[in-house]
Scaffold this motif. Structure first.
Motif, mmCIF file in Angstrom:
data_model
loop_
_atom_site.group_PDB
_atom_site.id
_atom_site.type_symbol
_atom_site.label_atom_id
_atom_site.label_comp_id
_atom_site.label_asym_id
_atom_site.label_seq_id
_atom_site.Cartn_x
_atom_site.Cartn_y
_atom_site.Cartn_z
ATOM 1 N N GLY A 115 0.801 -1.220 0.000
ATOM 2 C CA GLY A 115 0.000 0.000 0.000
ATOM 3 C C GLY A 115 0.832 1.267 0.000
ATOM 4 O O GLY A 115 0.283 2.379 -0.009
ATOM 5 N N LEU A 116 2.158 1.140 0.004
ATOM 6 C CA LEU A 116 3.033 2.313 -0.044
ATOM 7 C C LEU A 116 3.142 2.835 -1.471
ATOM 8 O O LEU A 116 2.825 2.134 -2.436
ATOM 9 N N ALA A 117 3.610 4.062 -1.592
ATOM 10 C CA ALA A 117 3.862 4.617 -2.919
ATOM 11 C C ALA A 117 4.881 3.752 -3.647
ATOM 12 O O ALA A 117 5.793 3.191 -3.033
ATOM 13 N N ASN A 118 4.721 3.621 -4.969
ATOM 14 C CA ASN A 118 5.681 2.836 -5.729
ATOM 15 C C ASN A 118 6.797 3.727 -6.274
ATOM 16 O O ASN A 118 6.838 4.930 -6.016
ATOM 17 N N ARG A 119 7.709 3.147 -7.022
ATOM 18 C CA ARG A 119 8.863 3.886 -7.532
ATOM 19 C C ARG A 119 8.431 5.085 -8.386
ATOM 20 O O ARG A 119 8.991 6.180 -8.274
ATOM 21 N N HIS A 120 7.418 4.871 -9.230
ATOM 22 C CA HIS A 120 6.958 5.938 -10.117
ATOM 23 C C HIS A 120 6.436 7.128 -9.323
ATOM 24 O O HIS A 120 6.800 8.280 -9.589
ATOM 25 N N LEU A 146 6.262 -10.323 5.624
ATOM 26 C CA LEU A 146 7.329 -9.555 6.272
ATOM 27 C C LEU A 146 7.395 -8.141 5.708
ATOM 28 O O LEU A 146 7.523 -7.163 6.456
ATOM 29 N N LEU A 147 7.291 -8.015 4.401
ATOM 30 C CA LEU A 147 7.335 -6.685 3.773
ATOM 31 C C LEU A 147 6.168 -5.821 4.252
ATOM 32 O O LEU A 147 6.328 -4.615 4.470
ATOM 33 N N LYS A 148 4.999 -6.419 4.421
ATOM 34 C CA LYS A 148 3.846 -5.676 4.929
ATOM 35 C C LYS A 148 4.113 -5.165 6.341
ATOM 36 O O LYS A 148 3.787 -4.019 6.675
ATOM 37 N N GLN A 149 4.709 -6.010 7.179
ATOM 38 C CA GLN A 149 4.987 -5.602 8.559
ATOM 39 C C GLN A 149 6.070 -4.531 8.611
ATOM 40 O O GLN A 149 6.008 -3.620 9.445
ATOM 41 N N VAL A 150 7.052 -4.638 7.734
ATOM 42 C CA VAL A 150 8.084 -3.594 7.659
ATOM 43 C C VAL A 150 7.445 -2.262 7.279
ATOM 44 O O VAL A 150 7.739 -1.222 7.874
ATOM 45 N N ALA A 151 6.559 -2.280 6.294
ATOM 46 C CA ALA A 151 5.876 -1.060 5.872
ATOM 47 C C ALA A 151 5.088 -0.447 7.018
ATOM 48 O O ALA A 151 5.090 0.774 7.216
ATOM 49 N N ALA A 152 4.414 -1.290 7.798
ATOM 50 C CA ALA A 152 3.627 -0.792 8.931
ATOM 51 C C ALA A 152 4.533 -0.167 9.991
ATOM 52 O O ALA A 152 4.213 0.882 10.568
ATOM 53 N N ARG A 153 5.680 -0.783 10.258
ATOM 54 C CA ARG A 153 6.605 -0.236 11.262
ATOM 55 C C ARG A 153 7.169 1.108 10.804
ATOM 56 O O ARG A 153 7.301 2.041 11.607
ATOM 57 N N LEU A 154 7.515 1.201 9.542
ATOM 58 C CA LEU A 154 8.026 2.478 9.029
ATOM 59 C C LEU A 154 6.969 3.568 9.154
ATOM 60 O O LEU A 154 7.275 4.715 9.492
ATOM 61 N N GLY A 155 5.722 3.211 8.883
ATOM 62 C CA GLY A 155 4.639 4.190 8.983
ATOM 63 C C GLY A 155 4.471 4.728 10.390
ATOM 64 O O GLY A 155 4.102 5.887 10.584
ATOM 65 N N ARG A 156 4.750 3.896 11.393
ATOM 66 C CA ARG A 156 4.626 4.352 12.782
ATOM 67 C C ARG A 156 5.796 5.238 13.202
ATOM 68 O O ARG A 156 5.669 6.023 14.144
ATOM 69 N N GLU A 179 13.612 -2.954 -1.172
ATOM 70 C CA GLU A 179 14.117 -1.577 -1.145
ATOM 71 C C GLU A 179 12.995 -0.601 -0.794
ATOM 72 O O GLU A 179 11.902 -0.667 -1.374
ATOM 73 N N PHE A 180 13.280 0.301 0.137
ATOM 74 C CA PHE A 180 12.315 1.304 0.555
ATOM 75 C C PHE A 180 12.964 2.691 0.467
ATOM 76 O O PHE A 180 14.191 2.824 0.510
ATOM 77 N N GLN A 181 12.114 3.692 0.368
ATOM 78 C CA GLN A 181 12.589 5.077 0.273
ATOM 79 C C GLN A 181 11.675 5.962 1.125
ATOM 80 O O GLN A 181 10.465 5.726 1.187
ATOM 81 N N ILE A 182 12.267 6.954 1.784
ATOM 82 C CA ILE A 182 11.492 7.876 2.611
ATOM 83 C C ILE A 182 11.870 9.298 2.226
ATOM 84 O O ILE A 182 13.054 9.656 2.228
ATOM 85 N N ILE A 183 10.873 10.117 1.899
ATOM 86 C CA ILE A 183 11.073 11.533 1.606
ATOM 87 C C ILE A 183 10.682 12.327 2.844
ATOM 88 O O ILE A 183 9.566 12.185 3.354
ATOM 89 N N LEU A 184 11.606 13.165 3.334
ATOM 90 C CA LEU A 184 11.381 13.936 4.565
ATOM 91 C C LEU A 184 11.528 15.425 4.247
ATOM 92 O O LEU A 184 12.637 15.970 4.254
ATOM 93 N N PRO A 185 10.434 16.106 3.956
ATOM 94 C CA PRO A 185 10.511 17.528 3.610
ATOM 95 C C PRO A 185 10.961 18.383 4.792
ATOM 96 O O PRO A 185 10.674 18.078 5.957
ATOM 97 N N ILE A 219 6.512 7.438 2.421
ATOM 98 C CA ILE A 219 7.284 6.203 2.363
ATOM 99 C C ILE A 219 6.924 5.473 1.087
ATOM 100 O O ILE A 219 5.749 5.397 0.712
ATOM 101 N N GLY A 220 7.918 4.931 0.423
ATOM 102 C CA GLY A 220 7.673 4.182 -0.798
ATOM 103 C C GLY A 220 8.432 2.870 -0.803
ATOM 104 O O GLY A 220 9.480 2.737 -0.175
ATOM 105 N N ARG A 221 7.868 1.905 -1.482
ATOM 106 C CA ARG A 221 8.589 0.655 -1.741
ATOM 107 C C ARG A 221 8.968 0.656 -3.211
ATOM 108 O O ARG A 221 8.107 0.687 -4.091
ATOM 109 N N LEU A 222 10.265 0.623 -3.452
ATOM 110 C CA LEU A 222 10.750 0.737 -4.825
ATOM 111 C C LEU A 222 10.717 -0.596 -5.552
ATOM 112 O O LEU A 222 10.832 -0.646 -6.774
ATOM 113 N N GLY A 223 10.561 -1.679 -4.803
ATOM 114 C CA GLY A 223 10.582 -3.014 -5.383
ATOM 115 C C GLY A 223 11.473 -3.913 -4.556
ATOM 116 O O GLY A 223 12.423 -3.455 -3.923
#
Length: 738
Positions: free
Chosen positions: A173-178, A223-233, A248-254, A241-245
């Motif tokens: 459910g995270l943003a993808n690479r695009h 596991l990837l779903k749980q990682v995404a949930a932990r990052l969201g918290r 690999e994950f990416q976080i943009i922090l303005p 937060i995005g999953r690039l594939g």
């Protein structure tokens, strides 16, 4: 009966029946009001579309009854309502298809054509597409709108689902690479105009492949779903937060450029991701590495910033994993070195470049050596001595760990076979190496070839071995113990293994990680209590304990007072080569007396590099001899008065304001106004750097930080107001001699 006979008569006489020749055509003329109304009623009742009308004030005077019923309204709720209140604008219209709002079209009395709108206050979300034209009376006065509408809710939901699939990862459910690329590109473009910063984190999961291989892909997906949930918290609402594939994950922090806060967040992410996962009844432990880059310091556009964060991530993984790194310009050279290490590692064994050295583990009461820990060393022909913390992760990544691990085990056993029979050898085993099903057989063959007593061999493993199927891990333990070898749990306390697992695992020894020993005597430090708790736990489980990393006498006294059974650290000895060890053995020197400083002091890094020192707009060249969080020792200026305020240019745009607290000849000790922070690589850095926006204001094009950011920031027309206050001393020869 009469009607039936008449009908039969009509049929016999050629009356019209279905299939007979058509009767006269009667078209619906414009003045055939009844039939036209019947036609429109049929259209509305069939749900093919509806009609609406407003008066000159924009109030609704008509809406098809079937439309009102579908919305769950009463006619009294609709009639008289402003049309612009009934239909809300399309907020989801794509930026490349801007639509003028309905209120504007009505106010300008423009025609409305295929305008998508959202129905307000409906029982559920409805989307309509409306059309309409303004109506004028015989005098040319505006008389309201007449229009049509149709339901496009299903079409809209399909479009929305398709748009979401194009922008979001269906698994997490995270943003993808695009989407992440577009979001970052849009953010950086906007922030260049408003002089703002934006941080980018790149994450790569460590040991994720082993989870897929041992527990299966469904477990990997969970596991990837749980990682995404932990990052969201962990990250704030403003971050994306995005999953690039893959993993690999990416976080943009303005609006974040404080490297202290970013380092703390990265460390929390590493700790959170490293906690155990429950996957369909199995338990897994993974880790993560984090690379950090900040715009505009490390890159101005998307490609440049992503490349910088990638290089930082590459460095974090190369540094031993479960670490973070900030981007710096010298990482390009580090990536090149990593490739060279990988290439050289393939032939290191055959060229005889690997060597085993041995550090003593002594009895806590007698200081007599009980065991030697085998430590692998690589003497690279070009780069000199390379730390195993650097090349072992590379060996794991490129598939060389089995060959190197087997060589290290066999060489250590061959060497140990020549020691006194009461001394054991402890050999580190990589988690990747341990996870191989053929590892027990490898150990068995090594024991056979070296003819060493299995009871003298200790295999040191870390808590990460529990990351996979614990049932399989238990089988490996059982097979190894059947060979007669000992098992030691290394770096205890830094991972997240369950105490219940520790109770069931057949360990003979627990090694207390040096991070708990280092600085433990300091006032207010809780590490001493942790050491005592670990020792008590080991005693209850009938296991030995080793306090490792002891460097000072006060640390030694503390761990002995907490009843650790064995001790290890530089205070007794550095690692010894085999010939040195044999010499001590032949001379009967198997007791290692402690030799080291009395008290722990915060680590000061020896640097020996040239930096800049700024005073009264003048720049001096000095040598940085050592560095700590609170200050530094510099050499190169003669007779600098105490309490002189200076700025140290540490490179990469790092300026540290400092006060001279000690001055002797050409040597000065300075205290920083703001403490330095960890850089993730066992080094130190400043929280903030020279802003590229300041360099741009000085007349330079906006770009990432140059090598000499301070000089670039200064206006070329600016001239120092005063002559130089200090004399530079040439101490190059002295430093080389040192």
């Amino acid at each position: 009966m009469k009607r039936l006979l008449a009908s039969m008569s009509s049929t016999r006489s050629g009356g019209r029946r279905r299939g007979d020749a058509a009767g006269p055509l009667i078209p619906i003329s414009e003045d055939d009001i009844a039939r036209r109304i019947e036609l429109l009623d049929s259209f509305e009742q069939a749900g093919l579309g509806w009609f609406w009308a407003t008066d000159e004030l924009g109030r609704l005077i008509y809406l098809s009854k079937s439309a009102i019923a579908m919305l769950g309204w009463d006619e009294s709720e609709v009639i008289g309502k402003q049309l612009s209140d009934l239909f809300l604008p399309d907020d989801e219209t794509a930026p490349d298809r801007p639509e003028r709002p309905l209120a504007f079209l009505l106010g300008a009395r423009n025609s409305i054509t295929q305008l998508p709108v959202r129905v307000a206050n409906a029982e559920r979300e409805f989307w309509w597409e409306i059309a309409g034209k303004p109506r004028f009376d015989a005098k040319g006065e505006f008389a309201g709108y007449r229009g049509s509408a149709k339901d496009i809710t299903a079409i809209r939901e399909t479009q929305r689902d398709a748009a979401r699939l194009a922008q979001y990862d269906p698994l997490t459910g995270l943003a993808n690479r695009h989407r992440m690329h577009k979001r970052l590109d849009k953010t950086l473009t906007a922030y260049r105009n408003t002089k703002r910063s934006c941080a980018l984190m790149m994450l790569d999961l460590d040991r994720f492949k082993q989870v897929n291989d041992t527990l299966g892909h469904p477990a990997g997906d969970e596991l990837l779903k749980q990682v995404a949930a932990r990052l969201g918290r962990l990250v704030g609402e403003n971050a994306e937060i995005g999953r690039l594939g893959g993993d690999e994950f990416q976080i943009i922090l303005p609006d974040v450029d404080d490297r202290g806060k970013l380092g703390e967040l990265a460390q929390r992410i590493i700790q959170m991701i490293s906690q155990p996962y429950s996957l369909n009844g199995s338990r897994a432990i993974i880790g993560t590495s984090v690379g950090i880059a900040i715009a505009p310091y490390d890159g101005v556009d998307t490609e440049e910033l992503v490349k910088a964060a990638d290089l930082a991530l590459y460095a974090a993984k190369g540094g031993g994993r479960a670490q973070y790194r900030f981007y710096s310009s010298d990482l390009k050279d580090g990536a090149k070195l990593r490739r060279q290490i990988e290439e050289g590692l393939r032939d290191a064994i055959s060229r005889g470049e690997l060597e085993m050295q041995y550090q003593p583990i002594v009895d806590a009461q007698t200081h007599k050596v009980a065991c030697f820990e085998a430590l692998i060393r690589w003497h690279h022909p070009e780069h000199g001595l390379i730390s195993p913390a650097r090349f072992i992760p590379i060996a794991e990544d490129c598939g060389l760990i089995k060959e190197i691990g087997e060589w290290a085990l066999e060489q250590s056993c061959r060497d140990a076979a020549k020691w006194p029979c009461e001394i054991k050898v402890a050999v580190n085993v990589s988690a990747v190496q341990f996870a191989r099903a053929d590892f027990p057989e490898t150990v068995k063959q090594v024991l056979k070839r070296t003819a060493i007593d299995p009871g003298r061999v200790e295999l040191e493993i870390t808590e990460s071995v529990f990351m996979g199927d614990y049932g399989e891990v238990q089988k490996l333990f059982k097979r190894l113990k059947a060979l007669g070898v000992r098992l030691s749990l290394d770096d205890f306390g830094t991972g997240y293994s369950s105490l219940s697992y520790l109770r069931k695992a057949p360990f003979d020894k627990i090694k207390i990680d040096q991070s708990f020993v280092r600085g433990s005597p300091e006032k207010g430090n809780n590490n001493s209590a942790i050491i005592a708790a670990i020792v008590s736990l080991a005693e209850a489980l009938e296991m030995e304990t080793v306090a490792e990393g002891i460097e000072t006498r006060d640390e030694l006294e503390l761990v002995k007072g907490r009843n650790a059974t064995h001790l290890q650290g530089r205070i007794f000895s550095l690692s010894l080569q085999q010939h040195q060890l044999l010499e001590r053995s032949e001379q009967g020197q198997l007791v290692f007396e402690p030799m080291g400083p009395d008290k722990y002091r915060p680590e000061r890094r020896t640097e020996f590099r040239r930096i800049g020192l700024i005073h009264d707009d003048h720049r001096y060249h000095v040598v940085l001899r050592n560095l700590s969080r609170t200050g530094a020792l510099i050499e190169g200026l003669l007779d600098v008065p105490l309490e002189t305020e200076v700025v140290l240019d540490l490179g990469n745009g790092q300026l540290a304001v400092a006060m001279v607290r000690r001055s002797e000849g050409y040597s000065q000790g300075v205290e920083f106004e703001t403490q330095l922070i960890p850089d993730g690589a066992d080094g130190l850095c400043t929280r903030y750097r020279v802003s590229p926006y300041l360099i741009e204001a000085a007349g330079r094009p906006l770009a990432a930080l140059p090598d000499d950011a301070y000089e670039a920031m200064r206006s070329s027309s600016a001239a120092p107001a005063k002559p130089k206050a200090f004399v530079e001393a040439d101490i190059t020869y002295r430093n080389l001699a040192a």
